[in-house]
Write a protein that holds these residues in place. Structure first.
Motif: not given
Length: 489
Positions: A10-14, A32-45
């Motif tokens: 699944k995908t998380i917008f951070l 790092p915990t979110l990253r290592d969960s295997g889910h897709r992480i999209v950083l919005l900066t």
């Protein structure tokens, strides 16, 4: 992964709009915990300062631009949205203690007392609306619905289409500074995407007014903050989790902190002298920080303390904000360096604030540096700030400066220490008795001497602060919060 769909990514917008959010989400165990969960992480900066973090991470981490400039321009060109945003800053449920936003409103009136007829009519209208909204949860809910309908520009439409996220993570309701988090929450609702706000600071629920949108879920520092979100923001209790304070985890890992010898060597300190740490306040609201440096520096030179001391002055990151790029701000910085030259045992510590479009952005090393400095200090001197509760975590005695300095430095009504003392979150700490409140120069010197003589003075009261304000999961809050986020997928 969730138990019902263990193989589905699944995908998380951070959403990371500024440096304090970067510290909390990206420089603690949350990322790092979110990253290592295997889910897709999209950083919005808002710019590419943290693109490198995504590029150096596994393939499940991406970076996209947060359209901060477009959002700010939109607000500037929409008088209705701008007006309602201003109104919301002074609105919370009137059944709660509104001392914090009442003072903010008094400052607003003082700043506009000589305005023209048009502005006066606008203020009269806003006052009426503020009183109505404070009195009715139904009207507050209706206002958010109207704003979501009228002002939902969809700046990130393409990103929602590209990634199809399941969850959007923000660090506010869009009520902190110039945050555009409320646009992201509105966009999430438009696309049927769940949202969660992970609160950044202990004062946010009571002192920043009403948000521009409410997420589906909230993660707070403490049970106290949870109760505030319920009572001040009309939020249902069953959608609030208490995770702890992620950037405080380092204080529970003392073996990972720089040693006293390392800190003293790094900052040129004298191992034979007691270390007084002065955590300055934002110069926007307290321009008298240099006066406190002078008072303590003189007291050291004149042997007014019962033991030999030295002073390390930690400059607040807001010293480097655009608001301080003026004559008054430059004068304050000159005063610091002048005091460092004049007093042998005064040392200035400037945080490494990056010159970046992302305000207050600092490297991760600043977290461990500050923790190491505080852990090596004998006494903290500050003005009822977050450092107070960090010092309580380490059982470092705390003196809060409760007076002002040279009246010539005061240039606007917000510069009033009594406003800060009356703030709801600060009052909670003051009422524990775990801090000494120095009401004048002599009281400041006397308070420091009391703690030099007896460092365990008020230790039990500091423990109350620690348990009340620092949350559960000490040492593992970042991991806990990340897992709470994942559980919402």
């Amino acid at each position: 992964m969730t138990s019902d769909q263990p193989n589905r990514v699944k995908t998380i917008f951070l959403v990371v709009p500024q440096g304090f959010a970067a510290r909390y989400l990206l420089q603690t165990d949350i990322f790092p915990t979110l990253r290592d969960s295997g889910h897709r992480i999209v950083l919005l900066t808002p710019e590419e300062a943290h693109k490198a973090l995504a590029e150096s991470s596994p393939d499940n981490v991406s970076w996209e631009k947060l359209e901060t400039e477009k959002a700010q321009a939109y607000i500037e060109n929409k008088p209705g949205q701008r007006f309602l945003r201003q109104v919301r800053f002074y609105v919370l449920n009137k059944k709660a203690d509104l001392a914090s936003i009442d003072d903010h409103y008094e400052v607003f009136l003082a700043e506009n007392k000589n305005c023209g007829i048009g502005e006066r009519l606008s203020i009269m209208t806003s006052r009426l609306l503020i009183n109505l909204l404070r009195s009715s949860a139904v009207l507050r809910k209706l206002l958010l619905a109207i704003e979501a309908k009228l002002y939902n520009p969809g700046f990130h439409e393409e990103l929602f289409a590209k990634y199809k996220p399941e969850l959007v993570v923000t660090t506010s309701f869009g009520n902190v500074g110039e945050s555009i988090d409320f646009f992201l929450i509105r966009e999430a609702k438009t696309h049927g995407v769940k949202s969660v706000t992970v609160f950044l600071s202990w004062d946010n629920p009571t002192s920043k007014g009403m948000g521009g949108a409410l997420p589906d879920n909230v993660i707070t520092w403490t049970e106290v903050m949870k109760k505030e979100i319920i009572s001040y923001h009309d939020f249902p209790a069953d959608r609030i989790s208490v995770g702890g304070v992620a950037h405080f985890d380092i204080y529970a890992r003392k073996d990972q902190l720089p040693s006293r010898d390392e800190i003293f060597s790094k900052f040129g300190l004298d191992k034979k002298r007691k270390l007084l740490l002065f955590g300055t306040k934002s110069p926007v609201s307290y321009p008298w920080n240099p006066d406190i440096v002078r008072i303590i520096g003189s007291a050291i030179d004149e042997d007014k303390f019962i033991e030999p001391c030295q002073l390390l002055v930690r400059l607040h990151p807001l010293h480097y904000s655009g608001k301080m790029n003026n004559v008054a701000g430059q004068e304050i910085m000159r005063a610091y360096h002048q005091h460092e030259e004049n007093y042998e045992h005064v040392h200035i510590n400037q945080p490494d604030v990056r010159d970046s479009a992302m305000r207050h952005d600092m490297p991760k090393s600043e977290i461990s540096d500050l923790a190491g400095i505080l852990n090596s200090s004998d006494i903290l001197v500050n003005m009822v700030s977050t450092l107070t509760i960090e010092a309580a975590l380490l059982d470092v005695p705390i003196v809060n400066v409760s007076f002002e300095g040279d009246p010539k430095r005061k240039i606007h009504p917000r510069q009033n220490i009594d406003y800060d003392i009356r703030q709801c979150h600060n009052q909670r700490v003051i009422k524990t008795g775990g801090v000494s409140m120095a009401r004048d120069e002599a009281d400041l010197i006397e308070s420091i001497n009391r703690y030099l003589e007896n460092p365990s003075l008020h230790a039990e009261e500091r423990n109350i602060i620690r348990e009340q304000e620092c949350g559960p999961n000490k040492g593992s809050a970042g991991t806990t919060i990340a897992n709470q986020i994942i559980s919402l997928l």
